[in-house]
Write a protein that holds these residues in place. Structure first.
Motif, mmCIF file in Angstrom:
data_model
loop_
_atom_site.group_PDB
_atom_site.id
_atom_site.type_symbol
_atom_site.label_atom_id
_atom_site.label_comp_id
_atom_site.label_asym_id
_atom_site.label_seq_id
_atom_site.Cartn_x
_atom_site.Cartn_y
_atom_site.Cartn_z
ATOM 1 N N UNK A 49 -6.403 -7.759 -17.576
ATOM 2 C CA UNK A 49 -6.082 -7.470 -16.175
ATOM 3 C C UNK A 49 -6.884 -6.278 -15.660
ATOM 4 N N UNK A 50 -6.977 -5.219 -16.470
ATOM 5 C CA UNK A 50 -7.751 -4.039 -16.064
ATOM 6 C C UNK A 50 -9.225 -4.400 -15.893
ATOM 7 N N UNK A 51 -9.776 -5.194 -16.813
ATOM 8 C CA UNK A 51 -11.181 -5.609 -16.710
ATOM 9 C C UNK A 51 -11.382 -6.494 -15.473
ATOM 10 N N UNK A 52 -10.454 -7.418 -15.249
ATOM 11 C CA UNK A 52 -10.554 -8.289 -14.069
ATOM 12 C C UNK A 52 -10.456 -7.476 -12.784
ATOM 13 N N UNK A 53 -9.533 -6.512 -12.765
ATOM 14 C CA UNK A 53 -9.387 -5.653 -11.595
ATOM 15 C C UNK A 53 -10.678 -4.860 -11.368
ATOM 16 N N UNK A 57 -13.207 -5.108 -8.228
ATOM 17 C CA UNK A 57 -13.614 -3.951 -7.422
ATOM 18 C C UNK A 57 -15.132 -3.849 -7.359
ATOM 19 N N UNK A 58 -15.803 -4.098 -8.499
ATOM 20 C CA UNK A 58 -17.279 -4.057 -8.501
ATOM 21 C C UNK A 58 -17.845 -5.169 -7.629
ATOM 22 N N UNK A 59 -17.267 -6.367 -7.736
ATOM 23 C CA UNK A 59 -17.732 -7.482 -6.900
ATOM 24 C C UNK A 59 -17.500 -7.188 -5.422
ATOM 25 N N UNK A 60 -16.337 -6.609 -5.114
ATOM 26 C CA UNK A 60 -16.037 -6.273 -3.715
ATOM 27 C C UNK A 60 -16.999 -5.209 -3.205
ATOM 28 N N UNK A 61 -17.310 -4.215 -4.038
ATOM 29 C CA UNK A 61 -18.255 -3.165 -3.627
ATOM 30 C C UNK A 61 -19.635 -3.754 -3.386
ATOM 31 N N UNK A 62 -20.051 -4.671 -4.255
ATOM 32 C CA UNK A 62 -21.353 -5.318 -4.087
ATOM 33 C C UNK A 62 -21.374 -6.154 -2.814
ATOM 34 N N UNK A 63 -20.313 -6.922 -2.598
ATOM 35 C CA UNK A 63 -20.233 -7.742 -1.390
ATOM 36 C C UNK A 63 -20.201 -6.878 -0.136
ATOM 37 N N UNK A 64 -19.458 -5.771 -0.200
ATOM 38 C CA UNK A 64 -19.378 -4.868 0.952
ATOM 39 C C UNK A 64 -20.740 -4.247 1.244
#
Length: 169
Positions: A49-53, A57-64
């Protein structure tokens, strides 16, 4: 009961007692093992869960970041388009104003343009008055045009550094 059965009763009781103790021990070990496995499964689930979270967050930062870059490019394109539209309107108005001056019949202006053509191309340059105003000078291998468009473009070219002030004020 028979005497043989009575004599075996303590053995039977001892065997049953031993079997119950073994069963209780096996049950306790099974419960401990199950609790250990559950704890390990919860620990692994927490790690996943921590790795997925973190990955989310990394994917969201990249997308943002990509979306912000796209928005900046779009905004820059809109600004450049607006600047181009303003420049084109300025040029068009200036060309119309210069054309009106060239077509006004001002002989001193025509003489000045002819003099500049001869300065650039030499005294033997052929000079033609243009129907839209202005003059065209020709010499072997060279030409000079003083038209509303050419004069406006030359003037705007000399002002190019100052024209950028339009976009920054």
């Amino acid at each position: 009961m028979t005497a043989a059965t009575d004599e075996l009763m303590p053995v039977r009781e001892a065997l049953l007692c031993g079997a119950r103790a073994d069963a209780a021990r096996t049950l306790a070990e099974a419960e401990t093992s199950a609790q250990d496995r559950i704890a390990e499964a919860e620990r692994v689930a927490d790690e996943i869960l921590a790795e997925a979270r973190g990955q989310g967050e990394r994917d969201a930062a990249t997308a943002l970041a990509a979306e912000r870059a796209r928005a900046r490019r779009t905004a820059h394109g809109i600004v450049l388009s607006a600047q181009r539209e303003i420049y084109d309107k300025l040029r068009s108005s200036a060309v119309a104003a210069v054309r009106a001056i060239l077509l006004s019949g001002d002989h001193a202006l025509r003489d000045t343009m002819c003099s500049r053509v001869r300065t650039e191309l030499g005294p033997d340059a052929a000079i033609t008055e243009l129907p839209g105003g202005g003059v065209l000078g020709q010499a072997p291998g060279r030409r000079v045009a003083y038209t509303a468009e050419a004069l406006t473009d030359a003037a705007l070219g000399r002002l190019s550094g100052r024209l950028s002030e339009l976009w920054t004020s």
